[in-house]
Design a protein around this motif. Structure first.
Motif, PDB file in Angstrom:
ATOM      1  N   ALA A  91       0.833  -1.209   0.000  1.00  0.00           N
ATOM      2  CA  ALA A  91       0.000   0.000   0.000  1.00  0.00           C
ATOM      3  C   ALA A  91       0.864   1.253   0.000  1.00  0.00           C
ATOM      4  CB  ALA A  91      -0.923  -0.002   1.212  1.00  0.00           C
ATOM      5  N   GLY A  92       0.544   2.175  -0.879  1.00  0.00           N
ATOM      6  CA  GLY A  92       1.211   3.469  -0.910  1.00  0.00           C
ATOM      7  C   GLY A  92       2.666   3.426  -1.325  1.00  0.00           C
ATOM      8  N   LYS A  93       3.102   2.343  -1.960  1.00  0.00           N
ATOM      9  CA  LYS A  93       4.513   2.208  -2.345  1.00  0.00           C
ATOM     10  C   LYS A  93       4.640   1.854  -3.815  1.00  0.00           C
ATOM     11  CE  LYS A  93       5.902   0.252   2.110  1.00  0.00           C
ATOM     12  NZ  LYS A  93       4.762  -0.440   2.692  1.00  0.00           N
ATOM     13  N   LYS A  94       5.795   2.205  -4.362  1.00  0.00           N
ATOM     14  CA  LYS A  94       6.197   1.716  -5.683  1.00  0.00           C
ATOM     15  C   LYS A  94       7.202   0.606  -5.421  1.00  0.00           C
ATOM     16  CE  LYS A  94       7.944   3.182 -10.178  1.00  0.00           C
ATOM     17  NZ  LYS A  94       8.326   4.374 -10.969  1.00  0.00           N
ATOM     18  N   VAL A  95       6.861  -0.603  -5.878  1.00  0.00           N
ATOM     19  CA  VAL A  95       7.628  -1.794  -5.542  1.00  0.00           C
ATOM     20  C   VAL A  95       8.021  -2.550  -6.805  1.00  0.00           C
ATOM     21  CG1 VAL A  95       7.553  -4.003  -4.308  1.00  0.00           C
ATOM     22  CG2 VAL A  95       6.343  -2.015  -3.381  1.00  0.00           C
ATOM     23  N   VAL A  96       9.245  -3.039  -6.828  1.00  0.00           N
ATOM     24  CA  VAL A  96       9.643  -4.026  -7.827  1.00  0.00           C
ATOM     25  C   VAL A  96       9.649  -5.364  -7.109  1.00  0.00           C
ATOM     26  CG1 VAL A  96      11.488  -4.861  -9.337  1.00  0.00           C
ATOM     27  CG2 VAL A  96      11.013  -2.399  -9.194  1.00  0.00           C
ATOM     28  N   LEU A  97       8.822  -6.279  -7.589  1.00  0.00           N
ATOM     29  CA  LEU A  97       8.731  -7.624  -7.041  1.00  0.00           C
ATOM     30  C   LEU A  97       9.192  -8.592  -8.117  1.00  0.00           C
ATOM     31  CD1 LEU A  97       7.665  -9.623  -4.817  1.00  0.00           C
ATOM     32  CD2 LEU A  97       5.503  -9.610  -6.092  1.00  0.00           C
ATOM     33  N   PHE A  98      10.199  -9.388  -7.788  1.00  0.00           N
ATOM     34  CA  PHE A  98      10.622 -10.393  -8.753  1.00  0.00           C
ATOM     35  C   PHE A  98      10.570 -11.765  -8.104  1.00  0.00           C
ATOM     36  CE2 PHE A  98      14.545  -9.221  -6.671  1.00  0.00           C
ATOM     37  CZ  PHE A  98      15.339 -10.361  -6.662  1.00  0.00           C
ATOM     38  N   ALA A  99      10.225 -12.748  -8.923  1.00  0.00           N
ATOM     39  CA  ALA A  99      10.034 -14.107  -8.431  1.00  0.00           C
ATOM     40  C   ALA A  99      11.025 -15.042  -9.094  1.00  0.00           C
ATOM     41  CB  ALA A  99       8.621 -14.583  -8.717  1.00  0.00           C
ATOM     42  N   VAL A 100      11.477 -15.988  -8.293  1.00  0.00           N
ATOM     43  CA  VAL A 100      12.419 -17.006  -8.779  1.00  0.00           C
ATOM     44  C   VAL A 100      11.839 -18.386  -8.499  1.00  0.00           C
ATOM     45  CG1 VAL A 100      14.427 -15.502  -8.442  1.00  0.00           C
ATOM     46  CG2 VAL A 100      13.714 -17.029  -6.598  1.00  0.00           C
ATOM     47  N   PRO A 101      12.204 -19.382  -9.315  1.00  0.00           N
ATOM     48  CA  PRO A 101      11.712 -20.742  -9.075  1.00  0.00           C
ATOM     49  C   PRO A 101      12.232 -21.355  -7.782  1.00  0.00           C
ATOM     50  CG  PRO A 101      12.444 -20.490 -11.343  1.00  0.00           C
ATOM     51  CD  PRO A 101      12.875 -19.263 -10.610  1.00  0.00           C
ATOM     52  N   GLY A 102      13.419 -20.965  -7.349  1.00  0.00           N
ATOM     53  CA  GLY A 102      13.931 -21.532  -6.109  1.00  0.00           C
ATOM     54  C   GLY A 102      15.171 -20.823  -5.608  1.00  0.00           C
ATOM     55  N   ALA A 103      15.213 -20.592  -4.302  1.00  0.00           N
ATOM     56  CA  ALA A 103      16.404 -20.020  -3.670  1.00  0.00           C
ATOM     57  C   ALA A 103      17.575 -20.981  -3.842  1.00  0.00           C
ATOM     58  CB  ALA A 103      16.132 -19.791  -2.191  1.00  0.00           C
ATOM     59  N   PHE A 104      18.744 -20.429  -3.932  1.00  0.00           N
ATOM     60  CA  PHE A 104      19.996 -21.187  -4.035  1.00  0.00           C
ATOM     61  C   PHE A 104      20.138 -21.976  -5.339  1.00  0.00           C
ATOM     62  CE2 PHE A 104      19.625 -20.689   0.626  1.00  0.00           C
ATOM     63  CZ  PHE A 104      20.854 -20.116   0.898  1.00  0.00           C
ATOM     64  N   THR A 105      19.251 -21.767  -6.312  1.00  0.00           N
ATOM     65  CA  THR A 105      19.379 -22.455  -7.595  1.00  0.00           C
ATOM     66  C   THR A 105      20.290 -21.634  -8.518  1.00  0.00           C
ATOM     67  OG1 THR A 105      17.337 -21.444  -8.371  1.00  0.00           O
ATOM     68  CG2 THR A 105      17.159 -23.637  -7.375  1.00  0.00           C
ATOM     69  N   PRO A 106      20.891 -22.250  -9.539  1.00  0.00           N
ATOM     70  CA  PRO A 106      21.952 -21.590 -10.305  1.00  0.00           C
ATOM     71  C   PRO A 106      21.622 -20.221 -10.898  1.00  0.00           C
ATOM     72  CG  PRO A 106      21.952 -23.923 -10.782  1.00  0.00           C
ATOM     73  CD  PRO A 106      20.728 -23.654  -9.939  1.00  0.00           C
ATOM     74  N   THR A 107      20.653 -20.117 -11.788  1.00  0.00           N
ATOM     75  CA  THR A 107      20.362 -18.821 -12.414  1.00  0.00           C
ATOM     76  C   THR A 107      19.906 -17.808 -11.373  1.00  0.00           C
ATOM     77  OG1 THR A 107      19.812 -19.885 -14.504  1.00  0.00           O
ATOM     78  CG2 THR A 107      18.998 -17.637 -14.188  1.00  0.00           C
ATOM     79  N   CYS A 108      19.129 -18.258 -10.418  1.00  0.00           N
ATOM     80  CA  CYS A 108      18.605 -17.365  -9.378  1.00  0.00           C
ATOM     81  C   CYS A 108      19.737 -16.778  -8.537  1.00  0.00           C
ATOM     82  CB  CYS A 108      17.619 -18.109  -8.490  1.00  0.00           C
ATOM     83  SG  CYS A 108      16.277 -18.891  -9.396  1.00  0.00           S
ATOM     84  N   SER A 109      20.713 -17.607  -8.186  1.00  0.00           N
ATOM     85  CA  SER A 109      21.820 -17.179  -7.314  1.00  0.00           C
ATOM     86  C   SER A 109      22.955 -16.499  -8.061  1.00  0.00           C
ATOM     87  CB  SER A 109      22.385 -18.381  -6.564  1.00  0.00           C
ATOM     88  OG  SER A 109      21.464 -18.842  -5.607  1.00  0.00           O
ATOM     89  N   GLU A 110      23.160 -16.870  -9.315  1.00  0.00           N
ATOM     90  CA  GLU A 110      24.294 -16.324 -10.070  1.00  0.00           C
ATOM     91  C   GLU A 110      23.944 -15.065 -10.843  1.00  0.00           C
ATOM     92  OE1 GLU A 110      25.532 -19.669 -12.438  1.00  0.00           O
ATOM     93  OE2 GLU A 110      25.876 -20.887 -10.641  1.00  0.00           O
ATOM     94  N   ALA A 111      22.647 -14.850 -11.139  1.00  0.00           N
ATOM     95  CA  ALA A 111      22.296 -13.714 -11.986  1.00  0.00           C
ATOM     96  C   ALA A 111      21.066 -12.938 -11.513  1.00  0.00           C
ATOM     97  CB  ALA A 111      22.069 -14.205 -13.423  1.00  0.00           C
ATOM     98  N   HIS A 112      19.955 -13.636 -11.240  1.00  0.00           N
ATOM     99  CA  HIS A 112      18.713 -12.915 -10.990  1.00  0.00           C
ATOM    100  C   HIS A 112      18.778 -12.057  -9.725  1.00  0.00           C
ATOM    101  CE1 HIS A 112      14.097 -13.194 -11.847  1.00  0.00           C
ATOM    102  NE2 HIS A 112      14.561 -11.972 -11.918  1.00  0.00           N
TER     103      HIS A 112
END
Length: 157
Positions: free
Chosen positions: A31-52
């Motif tokens: 509420a009342g904020k400008k937010v960037v929310l990004f979702a990943v398939p899983g914590a500690f997984t390769p693309t998520c941890s190395e780039a996203h």
């Protein structure tokens, strides 16, 4: 699937803080904020941890300079995992949110079944939310990492 112009669905998201477990109501959190929310398939997984996640960590100040109040990472993991992953990635500027039962992800229509990998997980996406309403939504094609990366979202703001 949720689309630009729609309000976020009601849901509760978990966050483990230094003071313990906090359960956030989505309607209150954004509420009342400008937010960037990004979702990943899983914590500690390769693309998520190395780039996203690292992309958002590195560019956090640039997002804030463009008027973003909060950068949040969400995954269908528990709050303990999200906290540990955030600490391992030096993501102190980001809010690490857990959607442990995938209820928020399912309400968005952005779930995917990864079968033996981990069951129901989130698709990879990024969205911009203004006062609870989606103003940008970039969902990745399967096995792709282009439209939800920090650089792409920052360039579009």
């Amino acid at each position: 699937m949720i689309s630009v112009g729609q309000q976020l669905p009601s849901a509760t998201l978990g966050q483990l803080t230094k003071d313990g477990m906090v359960n956030h109501q989505v309607s209150d959190l954004f509420a009342g904020k400008k937010v960037v929310l990004f979702a990943v398939p899983g914590a500690f997984t390769p693309t998520c941890s190395e780039a996203h996640l690292p992309g958002y960590v590195v560019l956090a100040d640039e997002f804030k300079a463009k008027g973003v109040d909060m950068i949040a990472c969400i995954s269908v993991n528990d709050a303990f995992v999200m906290k540990a992953w955030g600490e391992a990635q030096n993501a102190s500027e980001l809010m690490m949110l857990a959607d442990g039962d995938a209820s928020f992800t399912k309400a968005l229509g952005l779930e995917m079944d990864t079968a033996a990998f981990g069951g129901v997980r989130s698709q990879r996406y990024a969205m911009v939310i203004e006062n609870g309403k989606v103003t940008m939504l970039n969902v990745e094609a399967a096995k792709s990492f282009e439209v939800s990366k920090a650089e792409a979202i920052l360039a579009a703001l």
